[in-house]
Design a protein around this motif. Structure first.
Motif, PDB file in Angstrom:
ATOM      1  N   ASN A 113       6.559 -13.459  30.532  1.00  0.00           N
ATOM      2  CA  ASN A 113       5.664 -13.243  31.675  1.00  0.00           C
ATOM      3  C   ASN A 113       4.958 -11.900  31.541  1.00  0.00           C
ATOM      4  N   PRO A 114       3.700 -11.807  31.990  1.00  0.00           N
ATOM      5  CA  PRO A 114       2.901 -10.615  31.685  1.00  0.00           C
ATOM      6  C   PRO A 114       2.941  -9.474  32.685  1.00  0.00           C
ATOM      7  N   LYS A 142      -5.397 -10.807  24.219  1.00  0.00           N
ATOM      8  CA  LYS A 142      -3.940 -10.880  24.332  1.00  0.00           C
ATOM      9  C   LYS A 142      -3.521 -11.273  25.747  1.00  0.00           C
ATOM     10  N   GLN A 143      -4.212 -10.710  26.747  1.00  0.00           N
ATOM     11  CA  GLN A 143      -3.890 -11.080  28.123  1.00  0.00           C
ATOM     12  C   GLN A 143      -4.152 -12.566  28.348  1.00  0.00           C
ATOM     13  N   ASP A 144      -5.293 -13.053  27.860  1.00  0.00           N
ATOM     14  CA  ASP A 144      -5.607 -14.472  28.014  1.00  0.00           C
ATOM     15  C   ASP A 144      -4.560 -15.339  27.312  1.00  0.00           C
ATOM     16  N   VAL A 169       1.239   4.994  29.916  1.00  0.00           N
ATOM     17  CA  VAL A 169       2.138   3.836  30.002  1.00  0.00           C
ATOM     18  C   VAL A 169       1.335   2.577  30.312  1.00  0.00           C
ATOM     19  N   MET A 170       0.438   2.651  31.292  1.00  0.00           N
ATOM     20  CA  MET A 170      -0.350   1.475  31.660  1.00  0.00           C
ATOM     21  C   MET A 170      -1.235   1.004  30.511  1.00  0.00           C
ATOM     22  N   VAL A 171      -1.905   1.929  29.852  1.00  0.00           N
ATOM     23  CA  VAL A 171      -2.779   1.547  28.740  1.00  0.00           C
ATOM     24  C   VAL A 171      -1.962   0.948  27.596  1.00  0.00           C
ATOM     25  N   GLY A 172      -0.779   1.506  27.341  1.00  0.00           N
ATOM     26  CA  GLY A 172       0.088   0.948  26.308  1.00  0.00           C
ATOM     27  C   GLY A 172       0.471  -0.494  26.607  1.00  0.00           C
ATOM     28  N   LEU A 173       0.705  -0.805  27.874  1.00  0.00           N
ATOM     29  CA  LEU A 173       1.014  -2.181  28.271  1.00  0.00           C
ATOM     30  C   LEU A 173      -0.216  -3.072  28.163  1.00  0.00           C
ATOM     31  N   VAL A 174      -1.357  -2.569  28.628  1.00  0.00           N
ATOM     32  CA  VAL A 174      -2.600  -3.338  28.595  1.00  0.00           C
ATOM     33  C   VAL A 174      -2.975  -3.708  27.167  1.00  0.00           C
TER      34      VAL A 174
END
Length: 450
Positions: free
Chosen positions: A299-300, A13-15, A330-335
């Protein structure tokens, strides 16, 4: 066959988000038109440098460099902060000048000053700003206070939306004070007596609040169009803004703007269970706040200013118990949705490094202020991308030689294997232009990967 979004891993997903940035489209779905082939190449090179650093790889050419100023672009152009907040044309012209003069690999847009007239319309009480509590040349200041009473924890835990709309917003926006009269919307379920719930909407104070809200919305739209316009102009010229939005650690939401520093410190001792429950209740809201912004902007990067997690503010035990668990959620949910949490660790985070190492590899970008970056590289360098930490004091009071020597050490030790972005440690309002230029030019020249 192409995978559906829900079938992708976090890395895929990030890619995918980065690929959309690297192959941008215009609003009609056609390939984005850059000013020139050179501008297109510069745009893609800049994004690739940032992407590779975040994913803990070496960029194809050099260490990326991204100063993150606060009001410097406007003071550099000869504006006061007040002018930048009230004259949107001057604001975006100043920001464009800053980007074109210094040529960073990434900028975060001209929205920093915010729309002064919008704050006036709604009678914003949480901050003082130029002409409303601080001098024209000064940045805005937070009025920290107890905007949530102790007895209101249960309201926040049970129904966060009701708390924010009917309790918090009427306290921080004077124009919305009548909203405290509004009904509990989930209680409007049956025909019998339902009309009684709508009586507040007929009262002049409530109608006045909505009138102010519509006026503020129109001003916010005018401001946002100006900010988006300069982003588009800079993109055409090859300069990307990949900052997608903003969210916060739940502890900071409660400590900054609800209970205040004194209140939340006392709550850790007197009502720790309520505090923990409240942070759990708002965690999904903070995740969705970041995701919603990223969907809107495309934007990511999701910026997260960390205000109360620094060394010395909480003990290590308190940090692990109260701050870290929901912040990590919160961070893991975004990642998991391909976004990149972008925490700004204000102050020192030296005693936190062993804790924050417990994150997915190559999925977060951390701006460090007073943290020892040599130590950070050793402990978390194989987990997260490091940005920073050229001191603001050096940019204001030092010499180009001082800046170059500091940057050399950072490049030699922290940036040598990738996973590092050169930048300042704290957002700055005032600086010597020659010092800022030295940070950029030296990094571009010396930071080339052999």
């Amino acid at each position: 066959m192409e995978k559906k979004w829900e079938e992708m891993s976090a890395g895929e997903k990030q890619d995918a988000r980065f690929q959309k940035l690297l192959a941008p489209k215009d609003p009609d779905g056609k390939d984005f038109k850059f000013q020139s082939p050179e501008a297109e190449k510069s745009y893609k090179d800049r994004i690739t440098r940032i992407k590779d650093a975040i994913q803990l790889e070496k960029a194809p050419d050099r260490v990326p460099v991204c100063p993150l100023p606060n009001m410097f672009p406007y003071t550099y152009a000869g504006l006061t902060v007040q002018e930048a907040m009230y004259d949107y044309d001057k604001c975006v012209a100043a920001f464009k000048k800053y980007v074109l003069d210094f040529e960073p690999d990434m900028h975060i847009g001209a929205s920093g000053p915010g729309p002064g007239k919008f704050f006036e319309i709604l009678d914003y009480k949480l901050y003082a700003w130029p002409g409303h509590g601080v001098a024209p040349a000064s940045s805005y200041q937070c009025h920290e206070g107890e905007y949530m009473k102790v007895e209101e924890y249960d309201i926040l835990i049970t129904d966060p939306s009701f708390f924010f709309s009917n309790v918090y917003l009427p306290r921080v926006f004077g124009a919305l004070e009548p909203w405290s009269m509004l009904p509990l919307l989930p209680g409007i379920v049956e025909m019998y007596g339902v009309a009684f719930n709508f009586i507040p909407f007929g009262l002049p104070p409530v109608q006045g609040a909505y009138k102010a809200l519509f006026e503020a919305g129109a001003e916010a739209l005018k401001w946002a169009m100006a900010m988006g316009g300069v982003d588009g102009e800079l993109k055409i010229l090859g300069f990307p803004n990949i900052l997608g939005g903003f969210t916060k650690a739940p502890f900071d939401i409660i400590g900054d703007t609800l209970r205040g520093s004194k209140g939340i410190i006392m709550d850790m001792y007197r009502r720790p269970d309520k505090l923990l429950q409240a942070m759990e209740a708002i965690t999904p809201i903070m995740i969705n706040m970041g995701l919603g912004a990223a969907r809107h902007t495309g934007n990511p990067l999701i910026f997260m200013p960390l205000h109360k997690g620094a060394d010395g503010f909480l003990s290590d035990e308190q940090y692990r118990k109260f701050y870290w668990p929901t912040f990590k959620q919160v961070m893991v949910g975004l990642v998991e949705e391909g976004c990149i949490p972008f925490p700004a660790a204000e102050g020192g985070y030296n005693t936190r490094l062993q804790v924050i190492k417990d994150l997915p590899r190559g999925k977060t970008l951390w701006m460090f202020d007073q943290t020892d970056l040599v130590k950070a590289k050793e402990i978390v360098g194989d987990t997260l991308c490091i940005l920073g930490n050229v001191p603001s004091a050096m940019l204001s009071l030092g010499t180009p030689k001082d800046v170059k020597e500091y940057c050399k050490k950072l490049i030699d030790i922290v940036g040598k294997d990738g996973g590092y972005i050169m930048g300042n440690g704290a957002f700055f309002d005032e600086a010597k232009a020659g010092n800022v230029k030295a940070m950029l030019d030296f990094t571009k020249e010396y930071g080339v990967y052999k």
